[in-house]
Scaffold this active site. Structure first.
Site, PDB file in Angstrom:
ATOM      1  N   SER A 103       0.669  -1.056   0.021  1.00  0.00           N
ATOM      2  CA  SER A 103      -0.038  -0.123   0.024  1.00  0.00           C
ATOM      3  C   SER A 103       0.839   1.216  -0.055  1.00  0.00           C
ATOM      4  CB  SER A 103      -0.998  -0.067   1.117  1.00  0.00           C
ATOM      5  OG  SER A 103      -2.110  -0.720   1.001  1.00  0.00           O
ATOM      6  N   PHE A 164      -6.632 -17.529   3.734  1.00  0.00           N
ATOM      7  CA  PHE A 164      -5.447 -17.729   3.033  1.00  0.00           C
ATOM      8  C   PHE A 164      -5.572 -18.825   1.916  1.00  0.00           C
ATOM      9  CE2 PHE A 164      -1.172 -19.032   2.293  1.00  0.00           C
ATOM     10  CZ  PHE A 164      -0.353 -17.900   1.607  1.00  0.00           C
ATOM     11  N   ALA A 165      -6.264 -19.912   2.391  1.00  0.00           N
ATOM     12  CA  ALA A 165      -6.345 -21.165   1.378  1.00  0.00           C
ATOM     13  C   ALA A 165      -6.730 -20.474   0.042  1.00  0.00           C
ATOM     14  CB  ALA A 165      -7.239 -22.169   1.891  1.00  0.00           C
ATOM     15  N   TYR A 199     -10.685   3.523   5.118  1.00  0.00           N
ATOM     16  CA  TYR A 199      -9.562   3.384   4.192  1.00  0.00           C
ATOM     17  C   TYR A 199      -9.703   1.928   3.577  1.00  0.00           C
ATOM     18  CZ  TYR A 199      -4.911   1.809   3.155  1.00  0.00           C
ATOM     19  OH  TYR A 199      -3.509   1.423   2.791  1.00  0.00           O
ATOM     20  N   ASN A 201      -9.112   0.007  -0.558  1.00  0.00           N
ATOM     21  CA  ASN A 201      -8.520  -0.091  -1.839  1.00  0.00           C
ATOM     22  C   ASN A 201      -9.285   0.379  -2.930  1.00  0.00           C
ATOM     23  OD1 ASN A 201      -5.977  -1.044  -0.639  1.00  0.00           O
ATOM     24  ND2 ASN A 201      -6.170  -3.132  -1.282  1.00  0.00           N
ATOM     25  N   THR A 352       2.491   2.485   5.287  1.00  0.00           N
ATOM     26  CA  THR A 352       2.934   1.090   5.474  1.00  0.00           C
ATOM     27  C   THR A 352       2.121   0.448   4.584  1.00  0.00           C
ATOM     28  OG1 THR A 352       1.097   0.801   7.012  1.00  0.00           O
ATOM     29  CG2 THR A 352       3.413   1.184   8.156  1.00  0.00           C
ATOM     30  N   GLY A 353       2.863  -0.602   4.156  1.00  0.00           N
ATOM     31  CA  GLY A 353       2.035  -1.607   3.044  1.00  0.00           C
ATOM     32  C   GLY A 353       2.437  -3.226   3.302  1.00  0.00           C
TER      33      GLY A 353
END
Length: 400
Positions: A103, A164-165, A199, A201, A352-353
């Protein structure tokens, strides 16, 4: 094994440090704040090189396989590298490795839009509906460019799996920006534009599409021509649909349960290699590949007004006078960055990202007396909670 991620509080501490004996952490802005000029900063502490070296000396460790840190500014500089490039061969990490900046990309997208504002081609009070007709549903209220940049638009996020899978199974999927935004705005608008800050994307996706519509060129071309080349960021690029990282880089790993397909043993845990992955799902919000040296060049040029003219740069240092959606806490995001306050009256701005296997941070005092860029090959970069390792590093590294 404790798994954590780098937070905005860590970035502020890394930028600014603390005094000996201080045990408090960095405090996010507790009041809305508009900056109208560069203000004098409280003097930053000296750089403690011995503490910085000790802080990353034990890598690789359970929470990270490698790290590179650059501290700079008018008050001195320090560079440090530790860890390994990859777990299988154990080759040592070295300075100048490329990484996915996540980000931090939003700073670049915002800067290009503000350049277009300076050129008179975009107005912050102009609407998305005006510039990108048909992108938003007809029943949506007017959303301004300024609201998109500072995340007060009310635009919703697409409903995607956070498991995550599922992420791993679809890691090579190629998204188009239009596809991502359409999936997002299939949902109702979250709130009346301008009333809250959330916030997400989707805001920077819309900003990227705005850049393409106004200029007639691709987002990648505009960021490269307007920022990367003029600033001399020779090791930075936007990968588009490529899933690879060109040039020298550390491998990026994500911790997974035992038995996860493709996992390898790492200490008492298991990880999968996430170095090769599509970044089209983050595009103008998170697809930049860079180095710590290049990002240091960028933050210096940006804060000096060499990328965006001073008059148009102010939104990047301005927190809107609203609360955070869902929590009611004071807003902390500017257009493209965050504003953070530390005890003693020191203020930092940065971003941060995180991509799987890679956590990044960029920040500085506005007078550039202290800058910091870090790349951390975190084994759980997107996990919730503070990075206790990083927080301890910052408190030790900048003690007097």
């Amino acid at each position: 094994m404790k798994r954590t991620h780098v937070t905005a509080a860590l970035l502020a501490l890394a930028v600014l440090g603390t005094t000996a004996g201080t045990t408090g952490t960095a405090v996010a802005a507790t009041r809305n704040h508009t900056v109208t000029q560069v203000q004098a900063q409280t003097q930053v502490p000296p750089i403690n090189e011995a503490a910085l070296n000790r802080a990353i000396a034990d890598l690789p460790a359970p929470d990270a396989t490698a790290a590179e840190v650059r501290v700079g500014g008018s008050a001195g500089s320090w560079h440090g590298v530790a860890g390994v490039r990859d777990l299988r061969a154990g080759r040592p990490a070295r300075e100048g490795m490329r990484f996915r900046a996540g980000s931090v990309t939003k700073m670049f997208t915002t800067a290009v839009v503000l350049q277009l504002v300076a050129e008179g081609r975009v107005a912050l009070d102009g609407t998305v509906q005006e510039y990108l007709p048909g992108l938003l549903p007809a029943d949506y209220p007017a959303v301004t460019v300024g609201q998109v940049l500072n995340h007060t638009s009310g635009l919703p996020s697409p409903k995607l799996s956070n498991d995550f899978a599922d992420v791993y199974a679809t890691r090579f999927k190629a998204w188009t920006p239009e596809e991502y935004v359409a999936l997002a705005v299939a949902n109702p608008i979250e709130f009346t534009p301008g009333d809250w800050q959330h916030y997400l994307n989707v805001n920077t996706f819309v900003a990227g599409l705005l850049i393409e519509k106004v200029t007639g060129n691709s987002y990648e071309h505009e960021v490269t021509a307007r920022i990367l080349r003029p600033v001399g960021m020779r090791d930075s690029y936007l990968p588009g649909r490529s899933v690879r990282v060109r040039g020298p880089h550390n491998r990026a790993y994500q911790v997974v349960p035992e038995g996860f397909p493709g996992a390898i043993r790492y200490g008492d845990a298991h990880v999968v290699d996430m170095t090769e992955t599509s970044v089209t799902s983050t595009w103008a919000s998170g697809d930049l590949i860079s180095t710590t040296a290049d990002l240091e060049k960028f933050v210096n040029a940006l804060f000096k007004g060499e990328i965006v003219p001073a008059a148009q740069l102010e939104p990047m240092f301005t927190v809107p006078d609203v609360k955070e959606y869902g929590t009611g806490r004071p807003a902390v995001y500017t257009s493209g960055m965050s504003r953070l306050e530390l005890p003693g009256g020191i203020v930092a701005y940065g971003k941060t990202g995180a991509r799987y296997g890679s956590a990044t941070g960029v920040g500085a005092t506005r007078d550039l007396s202290r800058t910091v860029v870090y790349s951390l090959n975190s084994t759980d970069a997107k996990a919730a909670g503070q990075n206790q390792r990083g927080l301890g590093v910052a408190l030790a590294a900048f003690a007097r």
